[in-house]
Write a protein that holds these residues in place. Structure first.
Motif, PDB file in Angstrom:
ATOM      1  N   TRP A   1      35.514 -13.829  15.686  1.00 23.10           N
ATOM      2  CA  TRP A   1      36.596 -12.874  14.814  1.00 23.10           C
ATOM      3  C   TRP A   1      36.793 -11.801  15.965  1.00 23.10           C
ATOM      4  N   GLU A   2      35.700 -11.490  17.040  1.00 20.62           N
ATOM      5  CA  GLU A   2      36.387  -9.597  17.635  1.00 20.62           C
ATOM      6  C   GLU A   2      37.633 -10.165  18.725  1.00 20.62           C
ATOM      7  N   ARG A   3      37.258 -11.082  19.688  1.00 18.59           N
ATOM      8  CA  ARG A   3      37.971 -11.603  20.742  1.00 18.59           C
ATOM      9  C   ARG A   3      38.569 -11.819  19.932  1.00 18.59           C
ATOM     10  N   LEU A   4      38.951 -12.837  18.660  1.00 19.94           N
ATOM     11  CA  LEU A   4      40.922 -13.194  17.995  1.00 19.94           C
ATOM     12  C   LEU A   4      41.031 -11.769  18.167  1.00 19.94           C
ATOM     13  N   VAL A   5      41.613 -10.828  16.968  1.00 16.81           N
ATOM     14  CA  VAL A   5      41.956  -9.794  16.899  1.00 16.81           C
ATOM     15  C   VAL A   5      41.732  -8.946  18.498  1.00 16.81           C
ATOM     16  N   ALA A   6      41.158  -9.045  19.583  1.00 19.24           N
ATOM     17  CA  ALA A   6      41.446  -8.822  20.959  1.00 19.24           C
ATOM     18  C   ALA A   6      42.772  -9.330  21.434  1.00 19.24           C
ATOM     19  N   TYR A   7      42.579 -10.502  21.325  1.00 18.95           N
ATOM     20  CA  TYR A   7      43.991 -11.421  22.172  1.00 18.95           C
ATOM     21  C   TYR A   7      45.231 -11.435  21.541  1.00 18.95           C
ATOM     22  N   TYR A   8      44.644 -11.235  19.887  1.00 18.29           N
ATOM     23  CA  TYR A   8      46.074 -10.438  19.226  1.00 18.29           C
ATOM     24  C   TYR A   8      47.223  -9.120  19.619  1.00 18.29           C
ATOM     25  N   GLN A   9      46.143  -8.220  20.146  1.00 18.34           N
ATOM     26  CA  GLN A   9      46.588  -6.857  19.885  1.00 18.34           C
ATOM     27  C   GLN A   9      46.880  -6.937  21.032  1.00 18.34           C
ATOM     28  N   ILE A  10      46.378  -7.495  22.568  1.00 19.69           N
ATOM     29  CA  ILE A  10      47.084  -7.971  23.979  1.00 19.69           C
ATOM     30  C   ILE A  10      48.798  -8.509  23.412  1.00 19.69           C
ATOM     31  N   ARG A  11      48.630  -9.256  22.347  1.00 20.94           N
ATOM     32  CA  ARG A  11      49.660 -10.271  22.601  1.00 20.94           C
ATOM     33  C   ARG A  11      51.009  -8.839  21.720  1.00 20.94           C
ATOM     34  N   ILE A  12      51.023  -8.671  21.041  1.00 19.07           N
ATOM     35  CA  ILE A  12      51.372  -7.547  20.209  1.00 19.07           C
ATOM     36  C   ILE A  12      51.895  -6.004  20.845  1.00 19.07           C
ATOM     37  N   GLU A  13      50.466  -5.945  21.861  1.00 15.86           N
ATOM     38  CA  GLU A  13      51.338  -4.888  22.651  1.00 15.86           C
ATOM     39  C   GLU A  13      52.174  -5.497  23.431  1.00 15.86           C
TER      40      GLU A  13
ATOM     41  N   ILE B   1      45.723 -11.422  13.431  1.00 20.08           N
ATOM     42  CA  ILE B   1      46.807 -11.262  13.222  1.00 20.08           C
ATOM     43  C   ILE B   1      47.293  -9.835  12.752  1.00 20.08           C
ATOM     44  N   GLN B   2      46.811  -9.807  11.654  1.00 16.82           N
ATOM     45  CA  GLN B   2      47.237  -8.538  10.322  1.00 16.82           C
ATOM     46  C   GLN B   2      46.335  -7.277  11.141  1.00 16.82           C
ATOM     47  N   LYS B   3      45.445  -7.825  11.262  1.00 16.25           N
ATOM     48  CA  LYS B   3      44.145  -6.643  11.461  1.00 16.25           C
ATOM     49  C   LYS B   3      44.648  -6.617  12.801  1.00 16.25           C
ATOM     50  N   ALA B   4      45.299  -6.807  13.741  1.00 18.17           N
ATOM     51  CA  ALA B   4      45.772  -6.665  14.960  1.00 18.17           C
ATOM     52  C   ALA B   4      46.940  -6.014  14.850  1.00 18.17           C
ATOM     53  N   ALA B   5      47.526  -6.024  13.618  1.00 15.92           N
ATOM     54  CA  ALA B   5      48.940  -5.890  13.980  1.00 15.92           C
ATOM     55  C   ALA B   5      49.459  -4.620  12.825  1.00 15.92           C
ATOM     56  N   GLY B   6      47.975  -4.035  11.697  1.00 19.79           N
ATOM     57  CA  GLY B   6      48.155  -3.226  11.206  1.00 19.79           C
ATOM     58  C   GLY B   6      49.335  -3.889   9.907  1.00 19.79           C
ATOM     59  N   LYS B   7      49.520  -4.642   9.826  1.00 18.37           N
ATOM     60  CA  LYS B   7      50.419  -4.713   8.416  1.00 18.37           C
ATOM     61  C   LYS B   7      50.042  -5.964   7.432  1.00 18.37           C
TER      62      LYS B   7
ATOM     63  N   PRO C   1      56.204 -20.593  10.889  1.00 17.09           N
ATOM     64  CA  PRO C   1      57.454 -19.912  11.892  1.00 17.09           C
ATOM     65  C   PRO C   1      57.825 -18.586  11.242  1.00 17.09           C
ATOM     66  N   SER C   2      57.663 -18.760   9.606  1.00 12.75           N
ATOM     67  CA  SER C   2      58.158 -17.340   8.842  1.00 12.75           C
ATOM     68  C   SER C   2      56.838 -15.922   9.149  1.00 12.75           C
ATOM     69  N   ILE C   3      56.018 -17.015   9.599  1.00 17.54           N
ATOM     70  CA  ILE C   3      54.541 -15.838   9.945  1.00 17.54           C
ATOM     71  C   ILE C   3      54.905 -15.374  10.432  1.00 17.54           C
ATOM     72  N   TRP C   4      55.047 -16.471  11.515  1.00 16.29           N
ATOM     73  CA  TRP C   4      55.176 -15.752  13.418  1.00 16.29           C
ATOM     74  C   TRP C   4      56.507 -14.688  13.711  1.00 16.29           C
ATOM     75  N   LYS C   5      57.623 -14.919  12.795  1.00 11.92           N
ATOM     76  CA  LYS C   5      59.085 -14.256  13.267  1.00 11.92           C
ATOM     77  C   LYS C   5      58.093 -12.520  12.522  1.00 11.92           C
TER      78      LYS C   5
END
Length: 235
Positions: free
Chosen positions: A209-221, A172-178, A113-117
């Motif tokens: 891997w690439e599909r997972l990163v793309a999935y989280y990039q979409i979620r972040i946007e 998630i870190q790669k998708a978010a740049g954090k 939960p803390s990571i998601w937040k």
């Protein structure tokens, strides 16, 4: 995804990107158990999923002989107890089993939960969430002292439960740049996740891997767009 021969008497309702679903897949494959995998669409849940898990309506659900078992931690223990003649997942000693359960709950109830937040929470709460996430990761770092895996010299219950930290967090870190988990800040966790992912059974049961990163990039946007629209409505 590695899988034993399909078994019409045992099936797993899962989702390709779910670390909870993948926990069960890894455990089944470590035990060498045959099963039939059924991919679910969480946006359009199947009647079977709703019937098998009417309380939470979530994956994973393991169905054996027509009897459903829900919740990944419950399923992992069921698998270990049901097939106790095969490779053990939980520790044998009662104290060590209790500690493995304790840390598993810590991961699911505090760490995740803390990571998601830290990534998706309100912007004014993300800094506090990042500190909490790092504190939680530091607790796991200390738990790894003197050990290759949480389970000791081989992969066990707690390693499987921590699969999100080993693989999904990097995506998630790669998708978010954090960055939250780095080799400099968490050398033991970093070494552990490399060793965990290097395991053949684990590696072959992880999402692309690439599909997972793309999935989280979409979620972040999507999350950013939602916040932007909400701010415009209130300003």
């Amino acid at each position: 995804m590695i899988m034993a021969a399909m078994d019409p008497d045992m099936k797993l309702l899962g989702l390709w990107c779910s670390p909870f679903s993948k926990r069960v897949e890894i455990a089944l494959c470590l035990k060498g158990l045959p099963y039939d995998y059924i991919e679910e669409d969480i946006q359009n849940k199947s009647p079977e999923l709703l019937k098998c898990n009417p309380v939470h309506k979530k994956v994973p659900v393991l169905v054996r002989d027509g009897k459903p078992i829900a919740e990944s931690l419950v399923i992992l223990e069921y698998i270990d107890e049901m097939w106790n003649d095969k490779l053990a997942i939980l520790p044998e000693q009662p104290y060590e089993r209790a500690m493995a359960r304790f840390w598993a709950r810590f991961i699911d109830e505090k760490c995740l939960p803390s990571i998601w937040k830290a990534f998706w929470g309100p912007e004014n709460e993300q800094v506090r969430a990042e500190k909490e996430a790092r504190d939680n990761l530091n607790a796991l770092e200390k738990e790894l002292e003197g050990k290759k895996f949480f389970g000791g010299t081989s992969i066990g219950y707690l390693d499987i439960v921590a699969n999100f930290i080993a693989y999904w967090l990097d995506a998630i870190q790669k998708a978010a740049g954090k960055k939250l988990l780095t080799k400099e800040s968490f050398p033991l966790l970093s070494k552990w996740k490399d060793d965990f992912i290097a395991c053949k059974v684990v590696k072959e049961n992880l999402p692309p891997w690439e599909r997972l990163v793309a999935y989280y990039q979409i979620r972040i946007e999507a999350a950013k767009a939602s916040k932007y629209e909400e701010n415009n409505k209130t300003n």
